[in-house]
Design an enzyme around this catalytic site. Structure first.
Site, PDB file in Angstrom:
ATOM      1  N   TRP A 357      -9.832  -7.969  -6.666  1.00  0.00           N
ATOM      2  CA  TRP A 357      -9.613  -9.165  -5.424  1.00  0.00           C
ATOM      3  C   TRP A 357     -10.578  -8.742  -4.463  1.00  0.00           C
ATOM      4  O   TRP A 357     -10.511  -9.923  -3.351  1.00  0.00           O
ATOM      5  CB  TRP A 357      -8.355  -9.267  -5.260  1.00  0.00           C
ATOM      6  N   GLU A 488       0.182  -0.996  -2.374  1.00  0.00           N
ATOM      7  CA  GLU A 488       0.279  -0.439  -3.716  1.00  0.00           C
ATOM      8  C   GLU A 488       1.106   0.961  -3.624  1.00  0.00           C
ATOM      9  O   GLU A 488       1.522   1.423  -4.677  1.00  0.00           O
ATOM     10  CB  GLU A 488      -0.977  -0.013  -4.292  1.00  0.00           C
ATOM     11  N   LYS A 601       0.232   1.375   2.396  1.00  0.00           N
ATOM     12  CA  LYS A 601      -1.102   1.577   2.324  1.00  0.00           C
ATOM     13  C   LYS A 601      -2.306   0.872   3.092  1.00  0.00           C
ATOM     14  O   LYS A 601      -3.016   1.425   3.756  1.00  0.00           O
ATOM     15  CB  LYS A 601      -1.429   1.499   0.780  1.00  0.00           C
ATOM     16  N   GLN A 602      -1.995  -0.499   3.045  1.00  0.00           N
ATOM     17  CA  GLN A 602      -2.775  -1.420   3.703  1.00  0.00           C
ATOM     18  C   GLN A 602      -2.250  -2.582   3.891  1.00  0.00           C
ATOM     19  O   GLN A 602      -1.148  -2.975   3.251  1.00  0.00           O
ATOM     20  CB  GLN A 602      -4.094  -1.814   2.541  1.00  0.00           C
TER      21      GLN A 602
END
Ligand code: BGC
Length: 778
Positions: A357, A488, A601-602
């Site tokens: 993605w 994630e 994580k992000q």
């Protein structure tokens, strides 16, 4: 963090021999031209630490994963862009000793990646164990003008001796992937041939049946004069070499020029590869090395004209941004809609060269603004052409009626990643693919794409979402269970806000586009809905019902979107309070501990706010940013850029710059200690976004480009070129002024700090100045 790379505005320079950093440098100094690429391995033999890598775009192998248990629906393979034939090799033997820097005393060494002109140059002086000293210079490139070709000029000069030197330029297909699961070799030899000044090897991939013919033509010069070659063929399995011996004279140079080409059965019938290969080799050799190098510089000049960013007052930032732009252009040129952008491009094996993605969410904005619109169109067409496989993929999971789930990781449209929490659950990728269509149309105004291709993809994606939700009797709302968001570090969560919000947006956008296409071209609309059995009223009715009654978790007390149900039950210790020695948590903690922690994580909620910024007022953006960023560990390279853009939007210039710094020199300074695996190509687009969307605040609003810029503290000015609907402009942001200069194409109306600016092609270039508002107080 390393700082052995010298700062230069147009070059990446390594001065001095750093064998312990060699794999890092091999990644950083990688070359590519969209069709093929390679790590910066040495031409001569090297027995030190190295990761050999030559890659041909789109040529992959489904490597069976080493997992002993399977669940229904698991893809069996992790597809890889595999290591292909090494065409750079030139063995050098000096009076019986193989030249190998790992075994020599290296007296001088310099590697230089010339980003302006697109070539790699290496110089060294080495003393062999036998005491022979040579100076060497190797220049090579993957040609942008002839994208199946590359060339090398390798020159050595004996410093303290005269005597025989043997050269063996070769093509070696006997290569392996470091990450192959069963130490399997991926290629079979089909044929090979040698002739006096060259040779080729044609190989076929096991299972996937791609054939690639890799060949070379060689020439040599002694003391600048061409010499007649008398070579002896060296033939081994998957290998051809052309060996020749010359009497080297102290102080006189010998150059070997190697013209090479890689032709793939993706572009020719396998039986015609060799004849075309020979023709390509002769064409490039008859141009000659210097002409090829000149064409390379011209091709790069054309690229830089469209997408350079110039930073005054900070050479290190200048080098970094050019490095990011250079690598993106080396990875994807947009010529071929079967190709895409692997997270590591041609710089390493990690992530298998597959499509993620990342392309739609991060790379599309870069290519939209810096390349012809057909480049992004080809990225969209890539997914359009894989729609059947996405439908098949959803069917395997039990979805019906043409619902499509695009794969999280793919080479040819089939899912080729097999961690269940990613494959089955990280379904937000479907939303990014729809968002890219929206982004493309918003940027280019090309609505024909919707009728021709976009709507079909959107309906299939919307169908998926409408089946993926379920009605909760308890909540009296639709819910989306068992997903993994962009973060994630959480799996199998219920009601991830980002995914659910994006799903609703996809359905809403699909309805809008369906109406638009129906009004604009009833014929095309009718053909499409008949072909895919789209029951407009009934299906959009369900979409609308879901949109109206979707559960989107929200925390009333903090007035923030909730990342997912239960997020606040986690122990809330901010990242700043984590001992430095425990980070990065993905290296220091067990996976179990990570999953139970609050660490992100992000960008997850913030990814959604970034995508749909217009829908939220500034206080909402601030509250969510202030809550989530302190819990984010930014352990994906895709994270800092989104935060840089939002911090800039919030007027927090210092933080915007801080986030930018984390992405800009990520690979050059080996910030995450993982550059040796390859460069973070897709996050490089994020670095570009940090500058253009972050510092310059570029957006598309009501069909116009709009800027809301600020100048990061250390810089005296920055400027960048962007294309918009056929017009190329140069935007310069200085201390007290913004200049917009017309470069080519029709006139353009843009907005700067809320003011309308008319940028017209005058005699010379029209310059409009607007004094920047004082920076907002953070
Ligand atoms: C990120 C994903 C990304 C992938 C490839 C992962 O670490 O979490 O969002 O798609 O890397 O770049």
């Amino acid at each position: 963090m390393k700082d052995y790379i010298e700062v230069d505005e147009w070059k990446i320079i390594e001065n001095g021999f750093n064998p312990h950093y060699n794999k890092i440098s091999e990644s950083i100094f990688s070359l590519g031209n969209g069709r093929m690429g390679q790590r910066a391995n040495f031409e001569e033999a090297y027995s030190g630490e190295t990761l050999q890598g030559n890659y041909v775009a789109g040529v992959y192998y489904p490597d069976k994963t080493r997992v002993g248990w399977w669940k229904n629906g698991y893809p069996e393979y992790f597809a890889k862009v595999i290591n292909a034939a090494n065409w750079i090799g030139i063995d050098i033997n000096i009076d019986g000793e193989q030249l190998d820097l790992a075994k020599c005393e290296v007296q001088q060494f310099r590697r230089e990646l010339n980003m302006q002109e697109g070539y790699l140059k290496r110089n060294f002086t080495a003393k062999t164990a036998g005491g022979k000293i040579v100076e060497a210079e190797a220049i090579r490139f993957c040609s942008m003008a002839d994208d199946e070709a590359g060339a090398i000029k390798y020159t050595i000069t004996p410093v303290n001796f005269s005597g025989p030197v043997t050269f063996t330029p070769f093509i070696d297909g006997d290569v392996v992937n470091k990450d192959s699961n069963y130490d399997e070799k991926f290629w079979d030899e089909i044929k090979k041939e040698s002739w006096n000044d060259g040779g080729f090897v044609q190989m076929r991939t096991k299972k996937t049946g791609f054939e690639v013919a890799t060949g070379m033509l060689i020439a040599a010069l002694q003391n600048g004069e061409p010499i007649k070659l008398h070579t002896q063929a060296v033939s081994k399995e998957k290998y051809v070499g052309a060996k020749f011996k010359l009497d080297a004279v102290q102080g006189q140079s010998i150059s070997v020029i190697k013209y090479a080409a890689n032709l793939s059965s993706q572009n020719y019938p396998a039986a015609e590869l060799v004849v075309n290969l020979k023709e390509t080799l002769h064409q490039i050799a008859s141009k000659g090395f210097d002409t090829m190098l000149k064409e390379q510089a011209d091709a790069w000049a054309a690229k830089w004209k469209h997408n350079d960013i110039i930073i005054e007052g900070d050479a290190s930032a200048q080098q970094a941004i050019r490095f990011n732009i250079f690598q993106l252009n080396q990875t994807y040129t947009g010529e071929d809609d079967r190709l895409n952008i692997g997270p590591k491009g041609f710089t390493g094996e990690k992530y298998g060269g597959s499509t993620y993605w990342d392309t739609e969410a991060y790379c599309v904005p870069f290519y939209l603004a810096t390349a012809d619109q057909k480049v992004t169109r080809n990225l969209l067409l890539y997914r359009y052409k894989q729609l059947d496989k996405a439908i098949e993929n959803a069917k395997l999971l039990g979805f019906t009626n043409g619902a499509a789930l695009y794969p999280m990781v793919t080479m040819d449209g089939a899912e080729c990643h097999n961690e269940w929490e990613i494959t089955f659950e990280e379904i937000h990728r479907n939303g990014a693919i729809a968002y890219a269509i929206f982004n493309y149309v918003r940027y280019t105004g090309d609505e024909t794409y919707l009728a021709d291709y976009g709507l079909e993809v959107l309906i299939a994606i919307a169908r998926f979402w409408s089946q993926r939700v379920n009605w909760s009797e308890d909540k009296q709302q639709y819910v989306m269970l068992g997903v993994t968001g962009p973060n994630e570090y959480e799996n199998n969560v219920n009601n991830n806000w980002y995914t659910s919000m994006l799903a609703c947006w996809c359905m809403k956008y699909t309805i809008e586009v369906a109406e638009k296409v129906k009004a604009a071209d009833l014929g095309k609309y009718t053909e499409l809905i008949n072909r895919i059995n789209f029951n407009g009223q009934e299906e959009t009715g369900r979409f609308k019902d879901i949109i109206a009654r979707m559960y989107l978790p929200y925390d009333e007390k903090r007035q923030i979107f909730l990342q997912q149900d239960g997020y606040l039950d986690k122990e809330q210790i901010l990242v700043k309070d984590l001992p430095a020695g425990e980070r990065p948590i993905n290296q220091k903690w067990s996976w179990d501990r990570i999953l139970r922690s609050c660490y992100i994580k992000q960008a997850d909620v913030l990814q959604g706010i970034y995508f749909f910024e217009d829908q939220y007022d500034i206080d909402t953006i601030r509250r969510n940013f202030d809550f989530y960023e302190p819990r984010t560990v930014h352990e994906s390279s895709l994270s800092p850029c989104v935060h840089a853009i939002l911090a800039a939007k919030l007027g927090d210039e210092a933080r915007a710059y801080e986030f930018y710094l984390r992405t800009a020199r990520l690979d050059l300074d080996d910030y995450n200690n993982d550059t040796e695996d390859g460069c973070h190509i897709t996050s490089m687009a994020g670095t570009w976004m940090s500058v253009v969307e972050g510092f310059a605040g570029m957006r598309v609003k009501n069909g116009k480009l709009s800027f809301d810029p600020f100048l990061p503290g250390k810089w005296t000015s920055f400027s960048f070129n962007v294309g918009f609907r056929g017009t190329l402009i140069k935007v310069t942001i200085a201390k007290s002024a913004v200049d917009i200069k017309h470069l080519s194409g029709p006139g353009l109306k843009v907005m700067v700090d809320g003011h309308d600016i008319d940028v017209q092609p005058d005699a010379g270039a029209k310059i409009t100045k607007v004094v920047l508002a004082p920076p907002p107080i953070a």
